[in-house]
Design a protein around this motif. Structure first.
Motif, mmCIF file in Angstrom:
data_model
loop_
_atom_site.group_PDB
_atom_site.id
_atom_site.type_symbol
_atom_site.label_atom_id
_atom_site.label_comp_id
_atom_site.label_asym_id
_atom_site.label_seq_id
_atom_site.Cartn_x
_atom_site.Cartn_y
_atom_site.Cartn_z
ATOM 1 N N THR A 79 7.280 -0.510 -4.433
ATOM 2 C CA THR A 79 7.031 -1.541 -5.442
ATOM 3 C C THR A 79 7.553 -2.875 -4.943
ATOM 4 O OG1 THR A 79 7.439 -2.176 -7.744
ATOM 5 C CG2 THR A 79 9.233 -1.060 -6.622
ATOM 6 N N SER A 80 7.015 -3.945 -5.493
ATOM 7 C CA SER A 80 7.567 -5.263 -5.165
ATOM 8 C C SER A 80 8.787 -5.558 -6.031
ATOM 9 C CB SER A 80 6.503 -6.347 -5.344
ATOM 10 O OG SER A 80 6.022 -6.358 -6.662
ATOM 11 N N GLY A 81 8.986 -4.762 -7.099
ATOM 12 C CA GLY A 81 10.183 -4.920 -7.922
ATOM 13 C C GLY A 81 9.888 -5.223 -9.371
ATOM 14 N N PRO A 82 10.939 -5.482 -10.141
ATOM 15 C CA PRO A 82 10.812 -5.686 -11.587
ATOM 16 C C PRO A 82 9.900 -6.848 -11.991
ATOM 17 C CG PRO A 82 13.111 -5.396 -10.977
ATOM 18 C CD PRO A 82 12.326 -5.506 -9.700
ATOM 19 N N GLU A 83 9.653 -7.784 -11.073
ATOM 20 C CA GLU A 83 8.768 -8.898 -11.416
ATOM 21 C C GLU A 83 7.295 -8.480 -11.472
ATOM 22 O OE1 GLU A 83 9.531 -8.775 -7.032
ATOM 23 O OE2 GLU A 83 10.835 -8.804 -8.778
ATOM 24 N N MET A 132 1.897 -2.109 -4.213
ATOM 25 C CA MET A 132 1.950 -3.555 -4.025
ATOM 26 C C MET A 132 0.868 -3.944 -3.038
ATOM 27 S SD MET A 132 5.419 -3.836 -1.702
ATOM 28 C CE MET A 132 5.382 -5.587 -1.522
ATOM 29 N N ASP A 133 0.476 -5.186 -3.071
ATOM 30 C CA ASP A 133 -0.555 -5.712 -2.201
ATOM 31 C C ASP A 133 -0.131 -5.597 -0.741
ATOM 32 O OD1 ASP A 133 -1.667 -8.374 -0.768
ATOM 33 O OD2 ASP A 133 -3.083 -7.643 -2.299
ATOM 34 N N GLU A 134 -1.062 -5.187 0.128
ATOM 35 C CA GLU A 134 -0.708 -4.993 1.532
ATOM 36 C C GLU A 134 -0.302 -6.299 2.216
ATOM 37 O OE1 GLU A 134 -4.792 -4.701 4.009
ATOM 38 O OE2 GLU A 134 -4.572 -3.253 2.408
ATOM 39 N N PHE A 138 3.115 -6.537 4.251
ATOM 40 C CA PHE A 138 3.181 -6.906 5.661
ATOM 41 C C PHE A 138 3.942 -8.197 5.913
ATOM 42 C CE2 PHE A 138 -0.687 -4.246 7.010
ATOM 43 C CZ PHE A 138 0.151 -3.177 7.296
ATOM 44 N N SER A 139 4.051 -9.038 4.920
ATOM 45 C CA SER A 139 4.804 -10.275 5.113
ATOM 46 C C SER A 139 6.268 -10.108 4.700
ATOM 47 C CB SER A 139 4.162 -11.422 4.328
ATOM 48 O OG SER A 139 4.229 -11.159 2.937
ATOM 49 N N LEU A 167 -4.933 0.974 4.148
ATOM 50 C CA LEU A 167 -5.003 -0.456 4.402
ATOM 51 C C LEU A 167 -6.463 -0.902 4.410
ATOM 52 C CD1 LEU A 167 -2.360 -0.663 7.247
ATOM 53 C CD2 LEU A 167 -2.040 -0.997 4.801
ATOM 54 N N GLY A 168 -6.724 -2.007 3.766
ATOM 55 C CA GLY A 168 -8.077 -2.541 3.718
ATOM 56 C C GLY A 168 -8.931 -1.981 2.606
ATOM 57 N N ASN A 169 -8.392 -1.041 1.815
ATOM 58 C CA ASN A 169 -9.227 -0.459 0.757
ATOM 59 C C ASN A 169 -9.503 -1.438 -0.378
ATOM 60 O OD1 ASN A 169 -6.816 -0.407 -0.657
ATOM 61 N ND2 ASN A 169 -6.970 1.726 -1.238
ATOM 62 N N GLY A 170 -8.869 -2.601 -0.356
ATOM 63 C CA GLY A 170 -9.125 -3.613 -1.373
ATOM 64 C C GLY A 170 -10.567 -4.097 -1.362
ATOM 65 N N VAL A 171 -11.259 -3.898 -0.235
ATOM 66 C CA VAL A 171 -12.662 -4.284 -0.182
ATOM 67 C C VAL A 171 -13.463 -3.524 -1.240
ATOM 68 C CG1 VAL A 171 -13.416 -2.611 1.563
ATOM 69 C CG2 VAL A 171 -14.569 -4.809 1.377
ATOM 70 N N ALA A 172 -13.012 -2.322 -1.585
ATOM 71 C CA ALA A 172 -13.728 -1.519 -2.584
ATOM 72 C C ALA A 172 -13.574 -2.084 -3.990
ATOM 73 C CB ALA A 172 -13.245 -0.076 -2.538
#
Length: 195
Positions: A79-83, A132-134, A138-139, A167-172
């Motif tokens: 997760t990116s966290g509570p935010e 979370m967003d890839e 990655f950053s 990775l890259g499945n966001g294209v769907a």
């Protein structure tokens, strides 16, 4: 799935959320609340239970582990966290599956193995259920302050790690692709003898 009813008994799928599927924890909470506060309401005929979903998800995640994960692959929910607006779901799923909930700063790549750092100890990670967003992943910097990108890609290539939502499945998730999603699923199910 995002569903709407456009007539009594008729449902339409507005979109599939394939990149980062979410919502099952909300369904679990809604069922619990309904049972507790409205026990007199009968369940609709044919309603499937949601209680088994965390165990099914964990089984699926463990089955996706690389061979190097052995008989007891280690799974984490990232997760990116509570935010994050879905953080409560991330927490619920991790707790229900009995796996750690981690943030990028809890991780480090040692050699070609992703490790989770906790209380001064390092634990191998074989499967990441990334919520979370890839690009964000990655950053992000890991526990050692080093950006995770190169180490994660190396671990994936060397077969020590699986990121369950590829990775890259966001294209769907793109609306132009939406019309093809049922065909993609059918193709995969028809082509994969395991399923």
């Amino acid at each position: 799935l995002d569903l709407v009813s456009d007539a009594p008994g008729r449902w339409c799928v507005l979109e599939d959320n394939l990149r980062i599927p979410s919502g099952i924890a909300y369904a679990m909470w809604n069922r619990d609340i309904s049972r507790h506060f409205l026990p007199e309401l009968p369940a609709p005929a044919g309603l499937l239970g949601v209680e088994e979903v965390p165990a099914m998800l964990l089984e699926t995640l463990r089955a996706s582990a690389p061979a190097r994960g052995g008989d007891d692959p280690r799974v984490v929910v990232l997760t990116s966290g509570p935010e994050d607006s879905a953080y409560s779901e991330h927490s619920q799923l991790a707790a229900s599956m009995g796996v750690p909930l981690v943030r990028p700063e809890d991780l480090v790549v040692d050699g070609a193995q992703l490790m989770r750092r906790s209380a001064g100890h390092s634990h191998p990670v074989h499967v990441v259920y990334a919520r979370m967003d890839e690009d964000m992943l990655f950053s992000s910097a890991g526990a050692d302050g080093v950006e995770l990108r190169a180490g994660l890609i190396d671990a994936l290539h060397r077969g020590t790690l699986t990121i369950a939502n590829a990775l890259g499945n966001g294209v769907a998730d793109d609306k132009a692709i939406y019309a093809y999603v049922p065909k993609m699923i059918k193709y995969y199910l028809d082509e994969d003898p395991i399923l």
